[in-house]
Design an enzyme around this catalytic site. Structure first.
Site, short mmCIF file in Angstrom:
data_model
loop_
_atom_site.label_atom_id
_atom_site.label_comp_id
_atom_site.label_asym_id
_atom_site.label_seq_id
_atom_site.Cartn_x
_atom_site.Cartn_y
_atom_site.Cartn_z
N LYS A 1 0.82 -1.12 -0.02
CA LYS A 1 -0.09 0.04 0.07
C LYS A 1 0.97 1.31 0.00
O LYS A 1 1.55 1.43 -0.85
CB LYS A 1 -1.04 -0.11 1.10
N ARG B 1 3.07 -7.40 -3.59
CA ARG B 1 1.83 -7.48 -2.66
C ARG B 1 2.28 -8.61 -1.90
O ARG B 1 2.35 -9.85 -1.93
CB ARG B 1 0.89 -8.23 -3.82
#
Ligand code: DSN
Length: 429
Positions: free
Chosen positions: A239, A245
């Site tokens: 993020k 990820r």
């Protein structure tokens, strides 16, 4: 002449599997031409992508560096140690240096590992209600955390729409949970980590902070750190941290053994060494002055976006933002979160519907829209572009039923995006 996406990534895949290659290539074009405002998304660097696309994916490395259950781990050990040391450096606070485990495959699995380390099935966990900004994995009835443990949800106050610490304390004393959680996916204010720790201490249980959304801001020092207050901190890496990820866990050294063995062999098998390499690269990037500047710009853009929406008579939940996201309450705009998400999608602006505190609509419809600045700030967009973006969103929402308005906005979005390409391919020439 610079390389293109096709030239860099098409050598083998396009020949061997054109179907998959085409879908990936189309997704690249979508990312390049759309304005990404989903608060949990970002664009990772090409260095991180290269690390993830490496031969490290071939290697089994169950265990920890120096203590593996497989041979041939000498080089993956180097990678994992680099990742752990960089994370320690990044998140140390004064003399406090956390223990780090970088093996969690995701934020959800990082949270599960903490539960496995500290809780027994049926134990109570005190965490923010999902509809007040919490997260699915903190006790939602549809998630493992809510099926195997008993959630005690706290909320924000009706007046300020910020976390009601009096209610958190009252619930803690009454319900005696085994774990207190501070962590959010749609909360735009700074949580009072010190007060959370005092409450956890009062009932003698650990405090876990899930900083998935804000970890990049914490790393850059533009948001207070949960350390040293939290006993355990979980996070994703993709993020505001802008990495691959994945997830990771940090803790006070006295929790190290429990956390490490909950991750493996408790919950996971072989770690994804290629993703751990991506995390190592990301931690290094996050240690730079450039990243600090980026994180400052993310927050500046977010605050400016909130003020501009307020000028256009939008209600911003809690009256503003201190981080990378804000939630608009669309009630006075005669639209719903679902409708707004759909019409923005048609205008090539990606955002997501979100419940607002004390929501009256169903979670499928919602009254809110969550908007984030982390991704478009990575493209280099700043305050002038924020003004343009707010104008485009307002135009799309006002003209939500008019195809010509939406296609006009879509064109303007494409033009804006073309001025800020995601990747500078020329850097590879
Ligand atoms: N689903 C993510 C988000 O959008 O906030 C959090 O895991």
């Amino acid at each position: 002449m610079g390389y293109s996406h096709e030239e860099l990534f098409s050598k083998h895949l396009s020949q061997k599997d054109p179907e998959v290659f085409q879908a990936i290539h189309k997704e690249f074009n979508r990312q390049d031409k759309h304005l990404e405002m989903i608060a949990s998304e970002n664009y990772t660097s090409l260095a991180v992508i290269e690390a993830m696309g490496s031969v490290l994916t071939n290697k089994y490395a169950e265990g920890l560096p120096g203590k593996r259950y497989y041979g041939g781990c000498e080089y993956v050990d180097v990678v994992e140690n680099i990742a752990r040391e960089r994370a320690k450096k990044l998140f140390a606070v004064g003399d406090f240096v956390p223990h780090v485990n970088v093996q969690s495959h995701s934020g959800a699995q990082a949270n599960q590992a903490v539960f496995l380390a500290l809780l027994n099935p049926g134990d109570k966990i005190l965490a923010c209600s999902l509809s007040h900004g919490g997260h699915l994995t903190h006790g939602s009835p549809v998630n493992l955390s809510g099926k195997w443990f008993k959630p005690v949800p706290y909320e924000v106050s009706k007046e300020t729409e910020t976390i009601d610490m009096n209610q958190v304390r009252e619930l803690a004393l009454k319900e005696r949970p085994k774990l207190v959680i501070a962590g959010y996916s749609a909360y735009s204010r700074v949580p009072d980590f010190k007060a959370f720790r005092e409450i956890a201490d009062e009932i003698g249980v650990p405090l876990m902070v899930d900083m998935a959304h804000i970890s990049g801001l914490v790393a850059a020092g533009v948001h207070p750190s949960p350390f040293p207050h939290a006993h355990i901190v979980t996070s994703t890496t993709h993020k505001t941290l802008r990495g691959p990820r994945s997830g990771f866990i940090m803790c006070h050294p006295d929790f190290a053994k429990k956390i490490d063995s909950a991750v493996f062999p408790g919950l996971q098998g072989g770690p994804l060494m290629h993703v751990i390499a991506g995390k190592a690269v990301m931690f290094q990037e996050a240690l730079t002055a450039d990243f600090k500047e980026y994180a400052q710009a993310v927050v500046e853009n977010s605050k400016s976006m909130s003020n501009l929406f307020k000028k256009l008579d939008y209600r911003v939940v809690s009256g503003g933002t201190d981080n990378h996201l804000l939630v608009l309450d669309l009630t006075n705009k005669s639209t719903t979160g679902k409708e707004a998400e759909t019409c923005l999608d048609a205008a090539a602006i990606n955002a997501n519907r979100n419940t607002i505190p004390f929501e009256t609509q169903s979670p499928f419809v919602t009254s809110g829209l969550r908007l984030g600045t982390a991704a478009f700030t990575t493209r280099g967009m700043g305050l002038p572009e924020v003004e343009e973006i707010v104008g485009l969103i307002d135009k799309a929402l006002l003209g939500k039923k008019d195809e010509s308005v939406l296609s006009g906005v879509r064109k303007e979005v494409a033009e804006l995006c073309s001025r800020f390409p995601i990747y500078d391919w020329k850097a590879f020439s």
